[in-house]
Design an enzyme around this catalytic site. Structure first.
Site, mmCIF file in Angstrom:
data_model
loop_
_atom_site.group_PDB
_atom_site.id
_atom_site.type_symbol
_atom_site.label_atom_id
_atom_site.label_comp_id
_atom_site.label_asym_id
_atom_site.label_seq_id
_atom_site.Cartn_x
_atom_site.Cartn_y
_atom_site.Cartn_z
ATOM 1 C CB VAL A 133 -0.980 -0.007 1.201
ATOM 2 C CG1 VAL A 133 -1.687 1.334 1.335
ATOM 3 C CG2 VAL A 133 -2.000 -1.127 1.022
ATOM 4 C CB THR B 235 -3.568 -1.475 -3.654
ATOM 5 O OG1 THR B 235 -3.334 -1.504 -5.056
ATOM 6 C CG2 THR B 235 -3.437 -2.862 -3.056
ATOM 7 C CB CYS C 104 -9.453 -3.054 0.259
ATOM 8 S SG CYS C 104 -8.854 -4.542 1.061
ATOM 9 C CG HIS D 299 -10.654 -6.792 -2.700
ATOM 10 N ND1 HIS D 299 -9.508 -7.446 -3.086
ATOM 11 C CD2 HIS D 299 -10.427 -6.375 -1.420
ATOM 12 C CE1 HIS D 299 -8.635 -7.429 -2.084
ATOM 13 N NE2 HIS D 299 -9.151 -6.781 -1.079
ATOM 14 C CB SER E 274 -2.275 -6.397 -3.978
ATOM 15 O OG SER E 274 -3.600 -6.087 -4.351
#
Lengths: 352, 352, 352, 352
Positions: free
Chosen positions: B16, B330, B151, B244, B181
């Site tokens: 990040v 991210t 996230c 996601h 990630s």
């Protein structure tokens, strides 16, 4: 020693067909006498016609068998036919075999919802096999067609059956993460799943919302009354070779604790009719206690790929329970399931 | 031309932190004057200390900057600090920066649920930023801490906000398929995700069940009243680098059709306060009409990774609507979100 | 029935350590009486201390064994120790065990190039085991250390041995595509291999260029004379769980045809000393005739993971032959190889 | 402002065809006026006929263009045709376009080895374009066919050209790890590459052993004299979306050190004729100094996907140098290469 029952595998060159060949190798009751495939490939030895995609080697006897077209007259002495036909072909071809006196144990969706065709998971609803009596009477067939559910419904329904028996089942949310082999071969293009997920599988959600209701339903007067439980499904394709994972949230008639639910799931046994068949999963359900299981790569081969693996049983803030359930999609969810069905048919004396 | 605001990135070497560095490269309002990292790495040039994992190249200015420890006295003239600290460190370190007069725009979960800390998605609840007034008053800080959600909650909450405004929201089922990630670097071991899915992410389901309720809540008398909608979440890790995906089923106060819901989602605009900021997603929500979208690899970079992409809006047999929602974890879900928050803070005149 | 020989597994919790545990389960000659691991984990049951990464389940007896530190005094009655220690630890720890009278069968690289330590592939150079005599004499140990080569050299050397015997070997180009499990666990970060290849493995090329020369060398007067053949290696990491593939081009002393080379490879048998040991690969080399084999997922488990699989034997425009060779890196190339070595040691009467 | 040259893309719906469409979007010299595809799809808008597989969105103008059959009379005013036709179709179709007066810039292998057809990498052998004169004279075409090499030869040949110029080139070993997009779409089945590598690509090794020799050859009296350097190739398919990696070992006429070789590679500039064209890679070759680069995911987009990335230059124990070379297979190695060729053709005044 009793001679084994001669059987055929229809559409034996695809990924489910190959699983049939693999699982029938040295089967105690069945002996493969015919393998069928498309017109284009017929006449070739199976070992040549078939691009074998399973990690384990092709059985030697299969490699040398000459591939036949899928016609009842060309499967020799076979009394039973395992069908991996695509649904559109199954509609027209499977009845030809049933009429010719063969018991068709089908993995296709074509006849799953027909009122006189059993949709079977032997550890869940073996009694539904009696629909065969009605089917023969009404259709005038000496053979028959029996079916197993779609691969995503399979493990989910086994787990739900245990919960339904103990607590009653009202509503089910089910989101699948499905393996590539469920789409056959060549199936999903590699460029579509590398570093990716596909949030859609054609026709799959409808099946997951309907098929468990038939299997959990009661047989009354030669008719299956759908279970009252309602389902909502989202189905996804992920980069996994074998093993469908389903995230489920369930509303029960009678609330329970995760611990009690785990006990019920672990203690579940198949009905006596199907409990001791050669392909009966041992155990039917395995409950894992790790926080991060079941996982496809680690758990799909539990019980030779026939066991339903449940984990992460926990409270659900909206319904009552959340859990994850895993089932091997081409073994328990396809070829292994059809073979288990066939064993039940034989045991019930329904193979003519 | 106004000089840019000097900023620091805390914990800049992780995945990040790297996104912060990348997204702040040539930012119109902010100029990075300090990069911090662990004691062990401090003193080295960033280009040497950091194993860069993004496909695009590291900006040249960053490569040469000397990494500092995460202490307020060592970030030069920075007035604002972007924090990619792990939560356990954020608890102790972020307040030091806020007390020293810096505005901390944090991606950590440490303070998200504190009553006086805004949990922000500028296109959803920009008005919550006024919690900063109370925070400063009560804590005696000249700086402040503002946070962005986890996230997985991010894209989901943006989509839900549009539906909540139009139809009222009662219950939400959410099942995530999350990218690698999100676990940082090195994060998930490759042997754990090859040919596999992990049906568990530590602490994630609790966040998804709680954070959207704060963001969708009303600010009343310096207090956020949680939205009444209830959530159930299952979270999974899949072999995807970024993006996601969430499968959601929602129960609304006022039923609607998929077509109308799509119109509402497509027409959603951010409130005036956040609409024209440099990082504002354009558009906030994109609705895709293909049956098999959104997909991480194809849709994560929509609107430079800031747009929430929704697809497969369809009726739900148990609730009212089903859909899939994708957000870059991210970018919109982490670094990009914190930067967007910082822009709002500046625009609202809250940067001291 | 003879009682089994008590053995220990050193560093048993890593990915190679786990393979030792798995392969020693029900071994006809050996019985595991101790499992060791890091200080931090010692004292816990293995089932708890170890994050098991193999798809198959952990043996029950292992799960309950209490993990010990890696010290000679703490492995009970063990007469033989299988070592999966990292090389830097192996340097100091393995000699302690050898001095204490245990035969150490090591997978570590620490002592592979020591002049008095055999580097063994029993189907290639079983006679090298006599270096143990010199080792004991010179070092004053009652135990000993014997080693197996690095996993990439393993299959390559088996294939080359067959060619060397028949045609003489001059030069070898070898480019590897290596599996993730070769890097241990957690090993390679998932973000490093998704949609990617890493063209470098630390220290690996040097090993592949040297180790085969020792194994193909002659034992003369208690000394191994390196084979004259020269090697050039490029090593790569790819997204495969198990199974190292090597593309090789070889220059022979006496040219031959691909057909003849295939015959020689297929006909290769291990020397009598190692031919009938429990872990002897059956066959030592399998030559596949399909144009696109061997493939890791399909061929790595050939001969229970102990067989070297060769395919695509064809003319090389620069040297004489090109081929591809596959070997299971954690079975034949690591734990299985060490066990095979141990069996040879026992058979040769060198276990004190 | 000069009007742009009208061009067509033949076989525009495949994965290379899509790259043509993407790279020609806003091209300074060319304007797409026609997109062709199979008979079956012709007549539909491109946006509907084409399953777009690139992560970035399809250009709007392309989505609305009506797909045409691949016939010279149906591509409007196009003076130049970019061909992504499969080779077997290219044999018959490309000459029709050349005869009709169009310059065909082809990615197909059909005519690469024809004596009067240039096989071009503009930064390597721009002078070969004069073969067009002979081609027109001998075939009586007003148009022409020019070709770019296969994607695996591309980056390798660029790097070798720099070494050949400086040190002379004798022998080359090349082992490829090739991306999925090189096989088109749907191309490689996902079940074939998950947890796997395929050590074979049909016809590829022959191309890699031959095509660089033509490109590195001298043009004498309207004839290309093949370079004397000899090649040996092994080609493999790996689970990477884009970017072909090649491990190369080279024997030079005049030995050199890795450091000097790196300098020569870094300093390489294209000949003046091709140096400043719009698609000229900037730089032609990038040498990376990290031990583990180039990597497909990180380096394929260097120089907008047109730069050849070299790394790991080191001594070779058998020949002189070893290195790894990466090139984006559908940009520099396919569509981008054809466009660069077309720019050279225009600049040289050969577009009629």
């Amino acid at each position: 020693m009793t001679p084994r029952i001669p059987v055929a595998v229809l559409a034996s060159t695809g990924s489910v067909g190959q699983r049939f060949v693999q699982l029938l190798d040295r089967h105690p009751w069945f002996e493969v006498v015919a393998l069928t495939g498309s017109e284009r490939l017929a006449g070739q030895p199976y070992g040549q016609a078939c691009k074998w995609v399973l990690p384990e080697a092709m059985p030697g006897w299969a490699a040398e068998m000459i591939l036949q077209p899928s016609e009842p007259g060309l499967v020799g002495a076979a009394r039973l036919a395992f069908s991996a036909l695509p649904s559109e072909q199954a509609y027209s071809i499977e009845p030809l075999f049933a009429r010719a006196g063969l018991a068709v144990c089908s993995n296709a969706s074509a006849f799953r919802q027909a009122a006189d065709v059993p949709l079977l998971l032997p550890e869940v609803n073996p009694e539904h096999i009696r629909l065969v009596d009605r089917q023969r009477r009404e259709r005038g067939w000496s053979g028959c067609i029996i079916t197993n559910p779609n691969c995503t419904s399979t493990g989910l329904t086994v787990a739900l059956k245990a919960l339904e028996d103990a607590f009653g089942l009202r509503r089910v949310f089910a989101v699948s993460l499905q393996a590539l082999s469920g789409a056959g071969y060549p199936g999903v293009a590699s460029l579509d799943v590398i570093d990716n997920v596909i949030p859609w599988i054609n026709g799959e959600e409808e099946k997951v919302e309907l098929e468990p209701r038939k299997m959990l339903g009661r047989l009354e007067d030669g008719q299956v009354v759908l279970a009252e439980a309602l389902f909502s499904a989202h189905t996804n394709r992920v980069a996994v070779s074998d093993g469908h994972l389903v995230c489920a949230s369930v509303e029960l008639a009678q609330p329970t604790s995760p611990v009690e639910a785990e006990q019920v799931l672990s203690a579940y046994t198949a009905p006596p009719a199907s409990r001791d068949l050669p392909s009966a999963p041992r155990p039917p359900i395995l409950v894992r206690s790790e926080p991060d299981r079941p996982q496809p790569r680690h758990d799909r081969m539990t019980g030779k790929g026939m066991t339903t693996v449940v984990g992460r049983v926990r409270p659900d803030p909206l319904f009552h329970l959340k859990f994850a359930v895993l089932s091997h999609n081409t073994i328990r969810g396809a070829a292994g399931g059809s073979i288990y069905n066939a064993e039940l048919l034989v045991k019930e004396g329904l193979l003519v």
